[in-house]
Design a protein around this motif. Structure first.
Motif, PDB file in Angstrom:
ATOM      1  N   GLY A 111      41.259  50.965 -34.983  1.00  0.00           N
ATOM      2  CA  GLY A 111      41.729  50.301 -36.235  1.00  0.00           C
ATOM      3  C   GLY A 111      41.504  48.908 -36.333  1.00  0.00           C
ATOM      4  N   ASP A 112      42.143  47.987 -35.111  1.00  0.00           N
ATOM      5  CA  ASP A 112      42.047  46.760 -35.074  1.00  0.00           C
ATOM      6  C   ASP A 112      40.690  46.341 -35.072  1.00  0.00           C
ATOM      7  OD1 ASP A 112      43.996  44.322 -34.561  1.00  0.00           O
ATOM      8  OD2 ASP A 112      42.685  44.159 -32.683  1.00  0.00           O
ATOM      9  N   LEU A 114      37.453  47.913 -35.161  1.00  0.00           N
ATOM     10  CA  LEU A 114      36.643  48.794 -35.913  1.00  0.00           C
ATOM     11  C   LEU A 114      36.883  48.642 -37.554  1.00  0.00           C
ATOM     12  CD1 LEU A 114      35.527  51.771 -33.657  1.00  0.00           C
ATOM     13  CD2 LEU A 114      34.345  49.545 -33.914  1.00  0.00           C
ATOM     14  N   SER A 115      37.847  48.808 -37.905  1.00  0.00           N
ATOM     15  CA  SER A 115      38.198  48.614 -39.304  1.00  0.00           C
ATOM     16  C   SER A 115      38.531  47.319 -39.799  1.00  0.00           C
ATOM     17  CB  SER A 115      39.722  49.219 -39.547  1.00  0.00           C
ATOM     18  OG  SER A 115      39.663  49.925 -40.847  1.00  0.00           O
ATOM     19  N   TYR A 141      45.447  55.418 -36.260  1.00  0.00           N
ATOM     20  CA  TYR A 141      46.367  54.417 -36.302  1.00  0.00           C
ATOM     21  C   TYR A 141      47.773  54.756 -35.728  1.00  0.00           C
ATOM     22  CZ  TYR A 141      43.203  52.254 -39.747  1.00  0.00           C
ATOM     23  OH  TYR A 141      42.076  51.524 -40.328  1.00  0.00           O
ATOM     24  N   GLN A 147      47.683  57.097 -39.557  1.00  0.00           N
ATOM     25  CA  GLN A 147      46.706  57.215 -40.468  1.00  0.00           C
ATOM     26  C   GLN A 147      45.204  57.617 -39.863  1.00  0.00           C
ATOM     27  OE1 GLN A 147      48.778  54.414 -40.387  1.00  0.00           O
ATOM     28  NE2 GLN A 147      50.287  55.114 -42.062  1.00  0.00           N
ATOM     29  N   TYR A 148      44.302  58.029 -40.638  1.00  0.00           N
ATOM     30  CA  TYR A 148      43.233  58.091 -39.973  1.00  0.00           C
ATOM     31  C   TYR A 148      42.317  57.054 -39.487  1.00  0.00           C
ATOM     32  CZ  TYR A 148      41.246  57.800 -44.781  1.00  0.00           C
ATOM     33  OH  TYR A 148      40.869  57.428 -45.962  1.00  0.00           O
ATOM     34  N   SER A 149      41.590  56.787 -38.821  1.00  0.00           N
ATOM     35  CA  SER A 149      41.057  55.516 -38.403  1.00  0.00           C
ATOM     36  C   SER A 149      39.428  55.630 -38.563  1.00  0.00           C
ATOM     37  CB  SER A 149      41.333  55.059 -37.007  1.00  0.00           C
ATOM     38  OG  SER A 149      40.301  55.561 -36.100  1.00  0.00           O
ATOM     39  N   PRO A 150      38.753  54.489 -38.569  1.00  0.00           N
ATOM     40  CA  PRO A 150      37.136  54.594 -38.517  1.00  0.00           C
ATOM     41  C   PRO A 150      36.605  55.441 -37.408  1.00  0.00           C
ATOM     42  CG  PRO A 150      37.911  52.599 -38.638  1.00  0.00           C
ATOM     43  CD  PRO A 150      38.977  53.095 -38.207  1.00  0.00           C
ATOM     44  N   SER A 165      40.047  63.804 -43.985  1.00  0.00           N
ATOM     45  CA  SER A 165      39.649  62.671 -44.062  1.00  0.00           C
ATOM     46  C   SER A 165      38.016  62.841 -44.745  1.00  0.00           C
ATOM     47  CB  SER A 165      39.499  61.791 -43.079  1.00  0.00           C
ATOM     48  OG  SER A 165      38.495  60.951 -42.841  1.00  0.00           O
ATOM     49  N   ASP A 167      35.722  60.342 -44.649  1.00  0.00           N
ATOM     50  CA  ASP A 167      34.977  59.228 -44.124  1.00  0.00           C
ATOM     51  C   ASP A 167      34.319  59.626 -42.871  1.00  0.00           C
ATOM     52  OD1 ASP A 167      36.854  57.999 -45.786  1.00  0.00           O
ATOM     53  OD2 ASP A 167      36.676  56.094 -45.120  1.00  0.00           O
ATOM     54  N   PRO A 169      32.927  59.032 -39.429  1.00  0.00           N
ATOM     55  CA  PRO A 169      33.221  58.049 -38.197  1.00  0.00           C
ATOM     56  C   PRO A 169      32.243  57.462 -37.835  1.00  0.00           C
ATOM     57  CG  PRO A 169      33.270  60.215 -37.313  1.00  0.00           C
ATOM     58  CD  PRO A 169      33.167  60.486 -38.772  1.00  0.00           C
TER      59      PRO A 169
END
Ligand SMILES: Cc1ncc(C[n+]2csc(CCOP(=O)(O)OP(=O)(O)O)c2C)c(N)n1
Ligand SMILES: Cc1ncc(C[n+]2csc(CCOP(=O)(O)OP(=O)(O)O)c2C)c(N)n1
Ligand code: SF4
Ligand code: SF4
Ligand SMILES: [Mg+2]
Ligand SMILES: [Mg+2]
Lengths: 306, 612, 612, 306
Positions: A111-112, A114-115, A141, A147-150, A165, A167, A169
């Motif tokens: 998250g940190d 890539l998001s 996350y 929560q879902y992440s990238p 999700s 999205d 990845p």
């Protein structure tokens, strides 16, 4: 334990006079992750690896963002900066490009890094800033409780995606290669030898080294990676296209160093320009600078140009 | 020899299309003017960053220069002489020219097409609308073409030298030297001999035209001003700011690191600093404003003087990272060259509407010192002062400039390097004390924490944006500790040593005080001077430190019956002052993207005096 | 049957390790309490987001419930009953328990290892340090293990049911029903029959333990409160806020679009809204806060009710985009669930320190309305009110909540859908008038501009963040237009219809007014009640609208000798009120990450009264 | 002029009843770029192309950031949103995912889209948001009067790099492919046929279409691309690895569509989830929602749970 060839990656960093051990790198802070978190394994691998660098503790800096993974610096008895969400690559860029005498490590999460921090990451990579960037990828996350992440797979059910999700990845290795990173690797929390091997090569590479580390989050995404998954060691290449093609394979999952190529690092290029400026113009003289090209002098009541 | 008339002050405005080189012309005229010892102030006024189509009103660019034989405070309200290179330039500027003013126009541009583009039905040169002005309608284009014929330029390049013809004419009109401008042109166009020669020829032709034709019967002389003795140059706010940062770096003994993302009207600070690599200055053009301030903070962490420079939208983006700097208590200079907002607003226009954002625009209690430059040359001192505070107190500091200061210029008495303040600081050195290193212990006087940079053996420690325990700096969620740390961070800023506020009231009988801040200094002083000239009693004071405010501010304000605060916003300093001192300050505001005019402001002051 | 004693109010605190399920236990007890008709208020208090090691002080999580036979206003200052599942929980909470209070502990956890982890030298159970408290030292672990033996769980899973044993015991102690909790457990663990059965068994065992053993001689009854008739539920602030947004969407007739990036303590609003897809609610988990608000604005532009939700650091990041929304004048609801700052601060702790950022944290003059929720259930109404203003005036609105409201809960009288305000708006429809469509013309009353969404034939137009000409919306750099537009945007916000401020002063003789805002409503009201009980005369008023302030605010404030403003910051509302009304308000502040305690605040109020 | 197959890319967008012409798409605003700017050619190509879409003007939206290029929307008589620097993909994501009936175009520059806006760009691409993203690449910051951009070549001398830029540039096509964009293309301002051909294919693709347009800035970076450069048409593939390898070729420069692959677009996936929720749970009823699972009723003085 052999010392890293201090030839390339750490050339401007002074060597340690004394031999350090794993315990030298443990800080006095209580480690605070959930039981079974993959971060413990990575921390132990790192603490075990750092003595190999042959660099004194005070020359090592860990810069992180926000996330479970980003608490990493607190547990290492080096300099550490736990910054804000996503900005570690930017902060570390300022540090590394002005202090070539330091070994600077960036710790980030999926998250940190890539998001919220995706842009700083790809820019640090393209600039080839002298950083070792470790992205702990647990595909979730963690700190904000799931929560879902990238990097979460499509259809993943999480607190913020109760019906899955939608999205697609990122593949962090592909993305890093798309940004033309000079060193790109992937490894796993549970395979300490492999992890340390990759760290060793990342440290030896001068410029930006990007390492994705598969990391298990037993609380919010248990078993996202398991020892039973099939992994295969990639062959390292300096060809970007080849490395990218290798990153697209999924079963077995490629791990190891995808790309390792030598390019001048950002701090070197910057220092070169400064050095050349001094060579051609001489050390800057403040009085001359303030005067500029066009002055005049006023004596009591009169003006005369110089 | 023609007659030479003495004047005490003159305001000249060059106006033309964005492509006509008005800024260069103005800059050049300014240099010559400074060289003659006049006091001066300039106001470049250009359109949006993007080029509007040639000949249209939005495409008009102008440069105003005020010069005098005495000290002056603003670029002047209304021009005495307007040089208008085309109909649009005339139309856009005529309203501000007082009757009787002199107009110089290039007749060749007054074609029906150009008149239409500027929105003129009939030609103002012939329809009587310029009656009452002293009009010199000259065919500058043909005159220039004739002068440069010999160099075989394209028509386009030849016509481009028009501005030099105009400069030559004005130089004659006001008795400026020929040689220095010729030297300048030779340097500037060294690489393109034909262009160089054409420009020199056009310039000389303009000068000679004034000297020989009958259109101009008299020339004017403005005697040198009685400026303090010393060595002078003209300097713009952005250049002064950049030089101030280099000076601060030298006087602190720390390398300068600038992390910045280009934005109007702040980019020139980046440009200027990127030239001074031989001073060890590192400039990093970041991917965005957040990375710019992040990298600067990272460099500060490593022991550099970390600086970032931006304008309003960029400051908004940097807020979170500035908050981090507040929490980790590291030095950082954040320059905001304000422009008209909100949002993108009018990027090339000036405003003072970022003050409250600078003070309050971060989450949580996140106090930062704020310093505002008062004039173009003051940007130099203000930059050093901002760096001094940042380093001494280990805090981010916001330095406010604005578009008016950034691009405006004035003569600057170049300081002696030895007279610049020593702002050096000491890093913490090992080994740590018996309780280990305490990164969040505090200096008793300043409340600053020790600055231990990576590379210092024995002081390895961790910092971060989570609340920290007093002393040790360990993560702490203790309620009492948080309350203590919040108040300590506030107290550290509150006790910064800023000079007392001085009120200027020569008569000693004023009941009304005009309080200014930032770039209103010049207009306020000019307005006050006008009021006093007509017998009005008024005091003035100027705030350069907006946080903390000088300790005596309340006392000063309360010693007057009325306090008037003119600002280029909707009353932001007034809000601050009212909240702090419960003084019923009168707020006078304009948000026109332009500086105050002294005459207007004088009227406002007089009204307040009269209503007393 | 054992004796049943009547009480008018009780405060219970469950405390244990983060892994002990204290929040679930508290929630469940709360539901049962509501069901019995008591008034109630809760205060969950958990450690940093990350799990501290089991058994340590930083790992302690607690849940406090205050319930009564009359209306109550806060979760209570000090617990009457403390359930402490381990030594750390005891140690972290004991200081707040008044002498004589009841303590229930699990003795099996008081091993020397655990004692050491909690920092105890000797066991408090035996060293006399609990003298003066009513201690029930029970081996909850063994009791639970025995009760669940039959289900063949792992030891770990068996021990996990400890919290249900405790819940059963407390349920007996305060006469809560068994069946509804059993039903709840059956639903909750439907998928894992062994866990379900074990929890039910543990719960029942706890209840029976109370009923049968001699440790507990009496049970207590708190009679139902006289709440207004109606249908009730308990609701937390974050849930109420999410439901308020759905209700606003329905009552506006516009689809809801939430663009958000997770952040403590706001994430639950995203979680809740993502469940309501059958209401046409789109939730978009963005890559960062800027994208979250950007997407919400894009959706608003397309005709949705665009909302973004965040906490302080996220609001800082959104500033530039909110400024764009101000400039393009589109509806947007920006929710800030405040937490302790600056920077990362203490994410799970409450604070009110984002008020001035909400008001001033953008470049340029960029006014936005600010609404603050006053209690958990008020988050529902406040959300509708924020949406109403956003839609009616085409403006971004900041809605402030905080960690205390977000996670705290209280009974909520469920409104009749038909009673909810109609906040529908009309889109502009074509064709355009004779001068073309004028996207920046304004409604005479509200000054709102027409909202023409893409897809509307004939109204094609362009908007943007550059200054726009009044009416046409074309890019304009005209000084007069800019001044006009800045003042129009300000005037639009200033004239928003907000209800008058009401002061509550039943005696009619108060000289002191206590002014609250946001989540201080409960503590202020409770403190005022205390003061009045002891004969003090004090008035209270509460601001729900922080921008614009109610028109009569100045009048209300000036009708008292002293105005006291208690805030969980360093005096932000006080700054605002002083600036606006020149009222010398007394600021009382705490920044401890915790709500005010009523008793403490009562003391402060009394001091102000006494100093009169 | 044939109409685009309204099958894929524009399926949910209503068709225009009347035939529109180039002139219908010209707004009444005076075009304000420097003489000779490549943006003029792109604008003309776009105005000439839009009638082909067969979509009524009011269903077309141009969203841009800040830059010379980002003034584009003002000159088209459609809906337009000139937003803030770098954020157009984010704003357009909100619009496009809630309004599938619109044809949404994002106009951005190499600074706007790859510097400050890089993260929003790659996230819009990975999510396959239904946008046509046109990145005008002039390898310079035009609007701020000439600083190097993330696509400027190493060594470039600009206002902010007086002795040459030291930042290795992105290849926008490689970066987009690294983000796994489903449609990636490159074209040139000066070749109108080619440009319009690429626009046609971008519009026909449902989901995120990324188009890099080489654009000349005669003022600050004249001749960065010239007609004399060698260009070669790439073969379109749906294989990511192949497309990436093709993007690495530099002489001749590959242009055309590198990748075009069909994947569900973000708005479809979102709408599906909403639709399915209604199917399984019924249209949301507000009263039921407000009640929640657990209520009790108080009549005069008494409580009873329901
Ligand atoms: C500006 C800002 N936005 C959001 C957050 C909340 N937040 C903290 S960590 C995090 C994501 C953590 O995920 P990751 O980076 O994958 O780290 P992990 O916890 O999984 O190791 C978020 C959204 C924050 N602290 N700051
Ligand atoms: C937040 C913010 N930062 C910086 C700027 C200044 N700015 C405007 S456009 C631009 C870059 C323009 O370059 P590009 O995107 O390549 O567009 P071009 O002008 O070349 O078409 C910059 C830095 C701004 N308007 N807003
Ligand atoms: S939540 Fe997951 S990633 Fe975070 S500490 Fe716990 S196990 Fe590790
Ligand atoms: S500066 Fe360059 S990109 Fe911008 S309008 Fe002029 S020519 Fe075009
Ligand atoms: Mg993660
Ligand atoms: Mg560009």
């Amino acid at each position: 334990m052999s010392e890293i060839q201090n030839g390339l990656g750490l050339s401007p960093v002074p060597k340690s006079g004394v031999k350090l051990s794993m315990k030298d790198f443990k800080s006095d802070q209580e480690v605070r992750w959930c039981p079974g978190c993959g971060d413990y394994a990575i921390l132990a691998a790192m603490q075990g690896f750092l003595p190999e660098l042959g660099v004194p503790k005070e020359r090592i800096v860990f810069v992180s963002g926000i996330g479970c993974s980003s608490r990493f610096p607190y547990y290492l008895d080096t300099y550490g900066f736990h910054s804000i969400h996503g900005r570690a690559p930017a902060i570390a860029t300022g540090l590394a490009s002005s202090r070539p005498d330091l070994s600077v490590w960036v710790i980030t999460g999926d998250g940190d890094g890539l998001s919220i921090g995706g842009n700083h990451l790809i820019h640090a990579l393209r600039r080839n800033v002298n950083l070792n960037i470790l992205l702990f990828n647990n595909r979730i996350y963690g700190l904000t409780k799931g929560q879902y992440s990238p990097t979460s797979e499509i259809g993943k059910i999480t607190k913020s995606s109760p019906v899955g999700s939608i999205d697609r990845p990122f593949n962090p290795v592909s993305l890093a290669l798309g940004a033309e990173a000079t060193f790109v690797a992937r490894t796993i929390d549970s395979d300490r030898r492999h992890l340390q091997g990759v760290l060793r090569r990342a440290a030896a590479h001068r410029g930006a080294s990007f390492v994705e580390i598969y990391q298990n989050c037993p609380i919010f995404n248990d078993g996202a990676f398991s020892r039973d998954d099939l992994f295969r060691e990639v062959e390292t290449t300096d060809d970007l296209g080849e490395a990218f093609v290798a990153s697209r394979v999924s079963d077995p999952t490629p791990i190891g160093v995808f790309r390792d190529v030598d390019r001048p690092s950002y701090d070197e290029l910057m220092a070169d320009q400064l050095g050349r400026a001094v060579q051609t113009q001489g050390e800057g003289d403040l009085a001359t600078l303030l005067n500029g090209p066009d002055t005049w002098t006023i004596t009591e009541g009169s003006a005369a140009s110089d | 020899m023609k007659q030479v008339k003495q004047l005490d002050r003159v305001i000249v405005r060059f106006a033309g299309d964005s492509g006509d080189g008005m800024q260069l012309t103005g800059d050049r005229f300014t240099s010559e003017t400074g060289r003659l010892g006049n006091d001066l102030a300039t106001f470049p006024n250009f359109p949006a960053e993007i080029r509007a189509p040639a000949g249209t009103l939005p495409g008009v660019s102008s440069f105003q220069l005020h010069f005098a034989d005495h000290d002056i405070l603003t670029p002047g309200d209304a021009p005495d002489v307007l040089v208008a290179m085309n109909p649009a330039a005339l139309r856009a500027n005529l309203a501000e020219l007082p009757r009787g003013g002199r107009i110089i126009v290039d007749t060749s541009e007054f074609t029906s097409r150009n008149l239409a583009k500027a929105g003129y039905g009939a030609s103002p040169l012939t329809d009587g609308s310029l009656d009452g002005f002293a009009v010199s309608a000259l065919d500058l284009t043909s005159l220039t073409m004739a002068a440069v014929e010999q160099f075989g330029l394209t028509r386009k390049d030849a016509v481009r030298a028009r501005n030099m013809f105009a400069l030559g004419l004005l130089s004659w009109l006001f008795g400026r030297q020929v040689t220095t401008t010729v030297d300048f042109l030779n340097r500037r166009f060294a690489g393109r001999p034909d262009v160089r020669d054409a420009n020199v020829a056009a310039f000389k032709a303009g000068w000679n035209f004034g000297e020989t034709t009958e259109d101009f019967a008299v020339s004017y002389e403005v005697k040198p001003a009685r400026l303090a003795p010393g060595r002078y140059r003209t300097i713009s706010g952005n250049t002064a700011l950049a030089l101030g940062l280099v000076a601060a770096s030298k006087r602190a003994g720390l390398p300068l690191f600038l992390g910045a993302y280009p934005i109007t009207p702040a980019s020139d600070v980046l440009h200027e600093l990127s030239k001074h690599k031989n001073f060890g200055v590192r400039t990093f053009q970041a991917e965005d404003e957040i990375a710019g301030v992040g990298a600067a903070l990272g460099a500060s962490y490593g022991g550099a003087l970390g600086v970032t420079v931006t304008s309003g939208p960029g400051l908004a983006l940097k807020a979170e990272t500035i908050g981090l700097a507040v929490a980790v208590e590291l030095p950082l200079v954040v320059v905001d060259v304000q422009r008209a907002g909100p949002s993108t607003g009018m990027p090339t226009k000036t405003e003072q509407a970022d003050l409250l954002m600078a003070l309050f625009g971060r989450n949580g209690e996140s106090p930062v010192p704020v310093v505002a430059a008062a004039s173009p040359s003051d940007c130099f001192d203000a930059a050093i002062e901002a760096a001094r505070i940042a380093l001494k107190y280990r805090t981010p500091v916001v330095l406010l400039s604005d578009g008016y200061l950034a691009n405006g210029s004035e003569p600057w008495r170049i300081p002696d390097v030895a007279d610049l303040p020593d702002i050096s600081v000491e890093f913490a050195t090992g080994p740590a004390g018996p309780d280990g290193f305490l990164p969040f212990s505090r200096d008793e006087e300043t409340l600053a924490r020790p600055w231990a940079i990576p590379g210092t053996p024995g002081l390895e420690h961790r910092i971060g944006g989570i609340e920290k325990a007093h002393g040790t700096g360990e993560i702490s969620y203790d309620p009492g500790n948080h309350d203590r740390m919040v108040r300590l961070r506030q107290a550290k800023i509150d006790r910064i040593d800023v000079p007392a506020l001085e009120a200027d009231d020569p008569g000693g009988e004023a009941r009304v005080l005009v309080l200014g801040w930032g770039s209103t200094q010049g207009p306020v002083a000019a307005a006050v001077r006008r009021v006093r000239k007509t017998g009005g009693q008024v005091a003035q004071a100027h705030l350069r430190h907006l946080n903390p405010l000088p300790a005596n501010t309340g006392d000063v304000l309360r010693s007057y019956d009325r306090v008037l605060i003119p600002e280029l916003n909707l009353g932001q300093l007034a809000t601050l002052v009212r909240a702090r001192y419960l003084v019923d300050a009168i707020s006078y505001t304009q948000v026109r993207g332009m500086p105050f005019k002294a005459a207007e402001l004088a009227g406002v002051i007089q009204d307040v005096i009269d209503s007393e």
